[in-house]
Design a protein around this motif. Sequence first.
Motif, mmCIF file in Angstrom:
data_model
loop_
_atom_site.group_PDB
_atom_site.id
_atom_site.type_symbol
_atom_site.label_atom_id
_atom_site.label_comp_id
_atom_site.label_asym_id
_atom_site.label_seq_id
_atom_site.Cartn_x
_atom_site.Cartn_y
_atom_site.Cartn_z
ATOM 1 N N UNK A 1 19.920 -27.751 -11.795
ATOM 2 C CA UNK A 1 19.540 -26.572 -12.575
ATOM 3 C C UNK A 1 18.132 -26.135 -12.180
ATOM 4 N N UNK A 2 17.990 -24.855 -11.888
ATOM 5 C CA UNK A 2 16.692 -24.349 -11.434
ATOM 6 C C UNK A 2 16.667 -22.858 -11.620
ATOM 7 N N UNK A 3 15.464 -22.311 -11.663
ATOM 8 C CA UNK A 3 15.308 -20.862 -11.716
ATOM 9 C C UNK A 3 15.358 -20.334 -10.294
ATOM 10 N N UNK B 1 32.346 -30.929 -18.796
ATOM 11 C CA UNK B 1 32.807 -29.668 -19.354
ATOM 12 C C UNK B 1 32.380 -28.473 -18.517
ATOM 13 N N UNK B 2 31.455 -28.679 -17.600
ATOM 14 C CA UNK B 2 31.077 -27.619 -16.671
ATOM 15 C C UNK B 2 32.178 -27.419 -15.635
ATOM 16 N N UNK B 3 32.044 -26.377 -14.838
ATOM 17 C CA UNK B 3 33.071 -26.091 -13.847
ATOM 18 C C UNK B 3 32.451 -25.852 -12.475
ATOM 19 N N UNK B 4 33.300 -25.977 -11.469
ATOM 20 C CA UNK B 4 32.985 -25.618 -10.095
ATOM 21 C C UNK B 4 34.012 -24.588 -9.641
ATOM 22 N N UNK B 5 33.561 -23.497 -9.056
ATOM 23 C CA UNK B 5 34.462 -22.553 -8.407
ATOM 24 C C UNK B 5 34.544 -22.939 -6.928
ATOM 25 N N UNK B 6 35.753 -23.291 -6.485
ATOM 26 C CA UNK B 6 35.936 -23.831 -5.137
ATOM 27 C C UNK B 6 36.898 -22.936 -4.362
ATOM 28 N N UNK C 1 23.625 -19.126 -6.719
ATOM 29 C CA UNK C 1 23.938 -18.916 -8.122
ATOM 30 C C UNK C 1 22.654 -18.931 -8.939
ATOM 31 N N UNK C 2 22.357 -17.855 -9.683
ATOM 32 C CA UNK C 2 21.153 -17.869 -10.527
ATOM 33 C C UNK C 2 21.157 -19.075 -11.460
ATOM 34 N N UNK C 3 20.054 -19.781 -11.497
ATOM 35 C CA UNK C 3 19.938 -20.943 -12.372
ATOM 36 C C UNK C 3 20.209 -22.263 -11.693
ATOM 37 N N UNK C 4 20.581 -22.234 -10.418
ATOM 38 C CA UNK C 4 20.892 -23.482 -9.708
ATOM 39 C C UNK C 4 20.308 -23.461 -8.303
ATOM 40 N N UNK C 5 20.005 -24.644 -7.803
ATOM 41 C CA UNK C 5 19.735 -24.827 -6.384
ATOM 42 C C UNK C 5 20.696 -25.886 -5.860
ATOM 43 N N UNK C 6 21.183 -25.672 -4.646
ATOM 44 C CA UNK C 6 22.129 -26.593 -4.016
ATOM 45 C C UNK C 6 21.500 -27.114 -2.736
ATOM 46 N N UNK C 7 21.464 -28.432 -2.596
ATOM 47 C CA UNK C 7 20.864 -29.072 -1.432
ATOM 48 C C UNK C 7 21.887 -29.968 -0.753
ATOM 49 N N UNK D 1 25.072 -25.891 -16.453
ATOM 50 C CA UNK D 1 24.807 -27.323 -16.297
ATOM 51 C C UNK D 1 23.421 -27.661 -16.822
ATOM 52 N N UNK D 2 23.327 -28.808 -17.476
ATOM 53 C CA UNK D 2 22.038 -29.235 -18.002
ATOM 54 C C UNK D 2 21.370 -30.322 -17.188
#
Length: 335
Positions: free
Chosen positions: A329-331, A181-186, A267-273, A55-56
């Motif tokens: 998107x985050x480190x 075009x991105x995906x979510x694994x649910x 997930x590496x590269x993302x933060x979820x809040x 995701x961008x």
Amino acid sequence: MKIHHRIVIICCALASLLLPLVISIILAALILNPHTGAATDYTSGLHLTSPPPPMGHPLSLRIITFNIADGYLFTNNRPERMRAIGALLTKLDPDIVGIQESFVEKDRRILLDALSKSRLRYHTDYPAATVGNGLLTLSAYPIVETVFHRFQSNNPWYKVHQGDWWAGKGVGLARIRLPSGNRIDFYNLHAQAERNDEANSKVRYRQMGELAMFVNATRTATTPAFVVGDFNTTMGQPDLQRAMKGARLIPAVKMDSGIDVIFAAKTPGYSVTAVDTIPIRGETTGSSPAIFLSRAPTPAELMRMLFGSRGVTPLSDHPGFMSTVTISPASVSYN
């Protein structure tokens, strides 16, 4: 002698009534229950063959978990409740919903019909076992792949009154394609219930290990993932801690949601809040008394279910929960 003769006749009559039931149970155990109709092979899935780009931009999603208590014999007023649940979900306008205990196919169609004016145009279930596992995933976006893991650890078949083994419980994965075009694994699951049976706690502990292994084996490295469902256990318990540690799950709720939880997987590269969480409750008018059981009904309860007076009924014996989450998107470092 006459009394003895009558006792023999009564016993023979009872045996003639019970024998077909016993034979049916044995046949179901040996033939029907092992069957799993859902896809189970995840060795060559999209997470391996065509992972999406990262995701961008930040993304906000509304995610629901809801055990709707829709099963034969155990619950009442099913059609009325399914219509009311569909109307409530339409009003709440979520992006993805994990439903548990949607056991009755006819009622599932009623629920889906009630959602016809909502954004939840896509759905999948995971057929398995004699009565099905009751998992139903709804989405506002296309579901491009599904796979199911049926728990290998379960309570034994002879605990017929508990029902868990007959349901073929497990965890269902839906890969959802977003407009970008991105995906979510649910992941949507229903774990072993407690039922005041110590052996069931041990079963659920093993199931949480299976959950962690399944998530780790199937999730896409470049895709945010969520795990929701009726875990039948609470924060701080060893079984849930096993799943959280094994699959790197973090709560995506802003309140105590009991046994019905929404998790995000790190997930590496993302933060979820989690921005906000609301409970989902409601009621409607039923055609019979409001009865919710976690076991087979007693004769008195069955008579009340069939012939009792109509009244107001809750939508379920569980509250649902909706979390608004932001994916950025985050480190991410796990050091």
